[in-house]
Design an enzyme around this catalytic site. Structure first.
Site, PDB file in Angstrom:
ATOM      1  N   ASN A  37       0.815  -1.206   0.000  1.00  0.00           N
ATOM      2  CA  ASN A  37       0.000   0.000   0.000  1.00  0.00           C
ATOM      3  C   ASN A  37       0.859   1.271   0.000  1.00  0.00           C
ATOM      4  O   ASN A  37       1.681   1.471   0.887  1.00  0.00           O
ATOM      5  CB  ASN A  37      -0.911   0.017   1.237  1.00  0.00           C
ATOM      6  CG  ASN A  37      -2.133   0.886   1.029  1.00  0.00           C
ATOM      7  OD1 ASN A  37      -2.268   1.547   0.000  1.00  0.00           O
ATOM      8  ND2 ASN A  37      -3.034   0.860   1.985  1.00  0.00           N
ATOM      9  N   HIS A 122     -13.587  -4.910  11.464  1.00  0.00           N
ATOM     10  CA  HIS A 122     -13.172  -3.556  11.888  1.00  0.00           C
ATOM     11  C   HIS A 122     -14.395  -2.696  12.156  1.00  0.00           C
ATOM     12  O   HIS A 122     -15.101  -2.317  11.232  1.00  0.00           O
ATOM     13  CB  HIS A 122     -12.398  -2.888  10.745  1.00  0.00           C
ATOM     14  CG  HIS A 122     -10.984  -3.286  10.674  1.00  0.00           C
ATOM     15  ND1 HIS A 122     -10.026  -2.476  10.100  1.00  0.00           N
ATOM     16  CD2 HIS A 122     -10.328  -4.394  11.062  1.00  0.00           C
ATOM     17  CE1 HIS A 122      -8.849  -3.065  10.156  1.00  0.00           C
ATOM     18  NE2 HIS A 122      -9.000  -4.218  10.712  1.00  0.00           N
ATOM     19  N   ASP A 209      -6.233  -1.571  17.806  1.00  0.00           N
ATOM     20  CA  ASP A 209      -4.976  -1.367  17.082  1.00  0.00           C
ATOM     21  C   ASP A 209      -4.389  -0.019  17.465  1.00  0.00           C
ATOM     22  O   ASP A 209      -4.942   1.030  17.121  1.00  0.00           O
ATOM     23  CB  ASP A 209      -5.253  -1.403  15.559  1.00  0.00           C
ATOM     24  CG  ASP A 209      -3.971  -1.480  14.743  1.00  0.00           C
ATOM     25  OD1 ASP A 209      -4.058  -1.761  13.535  1.00  0.00           O
ATOM     26  OD2 ASP A 209      -2.873  -1.281  15.319  1.00  0.00           O
ATOM     27  N   HIS A 211      -1.543   0.977  16.495  1.00  0.00           N
ATOM     28  CA  HIS A 211      -0.955   1.396  15.205  1.00  0.00           C
ATOM     29  C   HIS A 211       0.369   2.111  15.382  1.00  0.00           C
ATOM     30  O   HIS A 211       0.614   3.148  14.757  1.00  0.00           O
ATOM     31  CB  HIS A 211      -1.960   2.285  14.451  1.00  0.00           C
ATOM     32  CG  HIS A 211      -1.937   2.044  12.971  1.00  0.00           C
ATOM     33  ND1 HIS A 211      -1.398   2.928  12.084  1.00  0.00           N
ATOM     34  CD2 HIS A 211      -2.375   1.009  12.234  1.00  0.00           C
ATOM     35  CE1 HIS A 211      -1.505   2.467  10.854  1.00  0.00           C
ATOM     36  NE2 HIS A 211      -2.099   1.288  10.910  1.00  0.00           N
ATOM     37  N   GLU A 235      -2.895  -4.248  19.556  1.00  0.00           N
ATOM     38  CA  GLU A 235      -2.036  -4.448  18.387  1.00  0.00           C
ATOM     39  C   GLU A 235      -1.074  -3.289  18.171  1.00  0.00           C
ATOM     40  O   GLU A 235      -1.421  -2.129  18.380  1.00  0.00           O
ATOM     41  CB  GLU A 235      -2.928  -4.593  17.156  1.00  0.00           C
ATOM     42  CG  GLU A 235      -2.198  -4.734  15.849  1.00  0.00           C
ATOM     43  CD  GLU A 235      -3.143  -4.766  14.674  1.00  0.00           C
ATOM     44  OE1 GLU A 235      -4.344  -5.040  14.888  1.00  0.00           O
ATOM     45  OE2 GLU A 235      -2.694  -4.520  13.554  1.00  0.00           O
ATOM     46  N   HIS A 311      -2.527 -10.293   9.260  1.00  0.00           N
ATOM     47  CA  HIS A 311      -3.056  -9.058   8.693  1.00  0.00           C
ATOM     48  C   HIS A 311      -4.005  -9.423   7.548  1.00  0.00           C
ATOM     49  O   HIS A 311      -3.774 -10.389   6.814  1.00  0.00           O
ATOM     50  CB  HIS A 311      -1.877  -8.254   8.178  1.00  0.00           C
ATOM     51  CG  HIS A 311      -2.178  -6.869   7.742  1.00  0.00           C
ATOM     52  ND1 HIS A 311      -1.372  -6.206   6.856  1.00  0.00           N
ATOM     53  CD2 HIS A 311      -3.168  -6.012   8.068  1.00  0.00           C
ATOM     54  CE1 HIS A 311      -1.843  -4.990   6.649  1.00  0.00           C
ATOM     55  NE2 HIS A 311      -2.918  -4.841   7.375  1.00  0.00           N
ATOM     56  N   ASP A 315      -6.151  -3.592   1.736  1.00  0.00           N
ATOM     57  CA  ASP A 315      -5.044  -3.364   0.814  1.00  0.00           C
ATOM     58  C   ASP A 315      -4.232  -4.624   0.566  1.00  0.00           C
ATOM     59  O   ASP A 315      -3.192  -4.583  -0.091  1.00  0.00           O
ATOM     60  CB  ASP A 315      -4.146  -2.216   1.279  1.00  0.00           C
ATOM     61  CG  ASP A 315      -3.795  -2.300   2.752  1.00  0.00           C
ATOM     62  OD1 ASP A 315      -4.665  -1.986   3.573  1.00  0.00           O
ATOM     63  OD2 ASP A 315      -2.660  -2.693   3.060  1.00  0.00           O
ATOM     64  N   GLU A 338      -7.610 -11.533  10.383  1.00  0.00           N
ATOM     65  CA  GLU A 338      -8.279 -10.252  10.125  1.00  0.00           C
ATOM     66  C   GLU A 338      -9.024 -10.344   8.800  1.00  0.00           C
ATOM     67  O   GLU A 338      -8.503 -10.900   7.831  1.00  0.00           O
ATOM     68  CB  GLU A 338      -7.244  -9.133  10.064  1.00  0.00           C
ATOM     69  CG  GLU A 338      -7.819  -7.769   9.734  1.00  0.00           C
ATOM     70  CD  GLU A 338      -6.767  -6.681   9.712  1.00  0.00           C
ATOM     71  OE1 GLU A 338      -5.594  -6.990   9.915  1.00  0.00           O
ATOM     72  OE2 GLU A 338      -7.127  -5.518   9.485  1.00  0.00           O
TER      73      GLU A 338
END
Ligand code: CS2
Ligand code: MG
Length: 401
Positions: A37, A122, A209, A211, A235, A311, A315, A338
Site C-alpha cells: 500500500n 473492523h 490497534d 498502530h 495491536e 493481517h 489493501d 483479520e
C-alpha cells in the site's frame, strides 16, 4: 512444469492492487498478490525488471528452491519491496502446484486442522456512541471478534476511522497529514472499552490497534488500563524495530499483544517470539515472503506459544486473502484472521471461492488457491497513485501514523 510466461497486472478497482500471473508451458497459471500500500509500483517494477526475466524456463514445482534463489540471489536482503515480490512468486507457485495436483492448497500444507477460520472485523466511529453502534452491526453480521477504534476528540483524522464500515486508509490525490495527540488518545481508549464491555458483556472478543503510535511506557500504561476489559489483543503498541522494547511493556501488563503486519521476514520477529514478548504474530502472506516463509514464522511461533493473527486489510488483495485462509485452515497454532470485506468492484475483478458465514471463513476446495483475476475487467480500473496518510504531533514533529 516449466514457467513459460510471467506478467505483472496493476489495477485499481477502488484501490491499487499488484498481481503476478505465472503461466506454464502446459497451460496452467498461478496468481500471487504483490500489493504494498502506497508503494505498489516499486514492487511492480522489482518484479518486472528483476524477477520475471529470471523466472522464465524454471520448473514451477521447485517452490522452495525458487524462494531461496530470489532471496539469496538478490544479495541485498529483506525489506518490504523484495519480500512482497518473493511472496507473489511463492504464492503463485503454490497456486500452480494445487492446480497441477487438482487439490486445494491447504491439503498441500498438511490438511485442515479446523473446520473453518475465525475472523475479526473492523468497527469504528467518530464518537464512542458511533463506535458502539458499529460494533453492534458487526455482531449482528455474526462476527464473534471485533476490532474497535474511535476518533479522538479534537483530532480531525486519526488512523482506523472509516467514513463507512469499509475502511481504506490510502488516499488518492494530495497526501493527508493528520495531527496526533497521545494524551487525548490515552484518555479516551479505556473509556471506549469500558462502554463496550458494559454494552456487549464479556463474550464478544474485542481488539484494538494502537498502530505504532505510543512509546513503550505509554503502551504499558494503556495495556494496564485496558486489563479490566479483557481484550483479545492490543495491536502494534509501539514501533517494533526495537524488539527489546516489548520487554518493558510485558513487565507492566497482561493485555495480550499482537505485532507484525509491517514485518517482512522471520528476523523482524525472532526475539519477540523467542522471548514470548507477544501473543500473536501478524505477518501475512503478501508482505512476509509468501506461504513458504509464513509457515517458517508460524513454526517458530508454535515453539513459543505464540499464535498467528495474520493481517487482512483491504489493501491485501483477494489473492492474498485466499492464500491466507488456506494457511490459516492448516496451521496448528492459528489464532485469528483479520477480515475486511473488499469492495464489490474488487470482488468482481478477483472472483474467489472463499466464503464468510457467522464470523468464520473457509478457503473453499477449488484446486489451488481458488481465486482468479478477470483481466478484461481489471484493465478498466487503471492505477491511480495513492498514499497512506502521515501524522505529526501538535508541534509539527513527524510521528507514526
Ligand atoms: C491496519 C491496516 O488492518 C490493520 O491492522 O494496521 O489498516 C493498515 O493500516 C493498512 O493495512 C496499511 O496499508
Ligand atoms: Mg494494524
Amino acid at each position: 512444469m516449466k514457467i513459460a510466461n510471467a506478467r505483472v497486472i496493476v489495477c485499481s478497482p477502488g484501490r491499487n492492487f499488484v498481481t503476478l500471473k505465472l503461466e506454464t508451458a502446459d497451460g496452467l497459471y498461478g496468481l500471487g498478490d504483490a500489493t504494498l500500500n502506497g508503494r505498489e509500483l516499486a514492487v511492480a517494477s522489482y518484479l518486472t525488471e528483476h524477477v520475471v526475466p529470471l523466472l522464465i524456463g524454471r520448473d514451477a514445482r521447485r517452490i522452495e528452491d525458487i524462494w531461496q534463489f530470489f532471496y539469496k540471489g538478490a544479495y541485498w536482503r529483506r525489506g518490504p519491496v523484495t519480500m512482497s515480490a518473493i511472496a507473489a512468486v511463492d504464492t503463485a507457485l503454490w497456486d500452480l502446484k494445487g492446480k497441477a495436483l487438482n487439490v486445494p492448497v491447504y491439503q498441500l500444507l498438511g490438511g485442515a486442522s479446523r473446520e473453518a477460520v475465525r475472523v475479526y472485523g473492523h468497527a469504528s466511529g467518530e464518537s464512542i456512541e458511533d463506535t458502539l453502534a458499529a460494533v453492534g452491526r458487526y455482531r449482528d453480521r455474526g462476527y464473534t471478534a471485533i476490532r474497535a477504534q474511535c476518533a479522538v476528540p479534537g483530532m480531525a483524522k486519526t488512523y482506523g476511522i472509516g467514513r463507512t464500515d469499509a475502511y481504506e486508509p490510502a488516499e488518492r490525490g494530495a497526501l493527508v497529514e493528520s495531527v496526533w495527540d497521545t494524551s487525548r488518545y490515552l484518555a479516551i481508549v479505556p473509556v471506549l472499552f469500558e462502554r463496550l464491555r458494559r454494552e456487549f458483556g464479556p463474550d464478544v472478543q474485542l481488539l484494538h490497534d494502537v498502530h505504532h503510535r505510543l512509546t513503550p511506557i505509554e503502551a504499558a500504561r494503556l495495556g494496564h488500563a485496558l486489563e479490566p476489559y479483557h481484550l483479545f489483543w492490543m495491536e502494534d503498541p509501539t514501533p517494533a524495530e526495537n524488539q527489546e522494547s516489548f520487554r518493558l511493556i510485558r513487565q507492566h501488563t497482561s493485555t495480550p499483544l499482537a505485532v507484525g503486519e509491517v514485518f517482512n521476514s522471520i528476523h523482524d520477529c525472532r526475539l519477540l517470539i523467542q522471548e514470548q514478548l507477544i501473543d500473536y504474530i501478524r505477518t501475512t502472506v503478501v508482505h512476509a515472503g509468501g506461504i513458504s516463509h509464513l509457515r517458517k514464522i508460524a513454526s517458530l511461533a508454535e515453539l513459543h506459544s505464540v499464535r498467528t493473527g495474520s493481517h487482512g486489510a483491504t489493501d491485501l488483495s483477494p489473492v492474498c486473502m485466499a492464500a491466507a485462509l488456506h494457511f490459516d485452515l492448516s496451521v496448528h497454532n492459528f489464532g485469528i484472521q483479520e477480515y475486511m470485506p473488499h469492495s464489490t468492484d474488487t470482488d468482481r475483478v478477483f472472483p474467489h471461492a472463499y466464503t464468510f458465514a457467522e464470523g468464520m471463513m473457509h478457503p473453499g476446495d477449488a484446486p489451488g488457491l481458488g481465486v482468479d483475476i478477470d483481466e478484461s475487467l481489471a484493465v478498466t480500473f487503471p492505477y491511480e497513485r495513492a498514499y497512506l496518510p502521515v501524522a505529526r504531533l501538535t508541534d509539527g514533529t513527524m510521528h507514526d501514523w
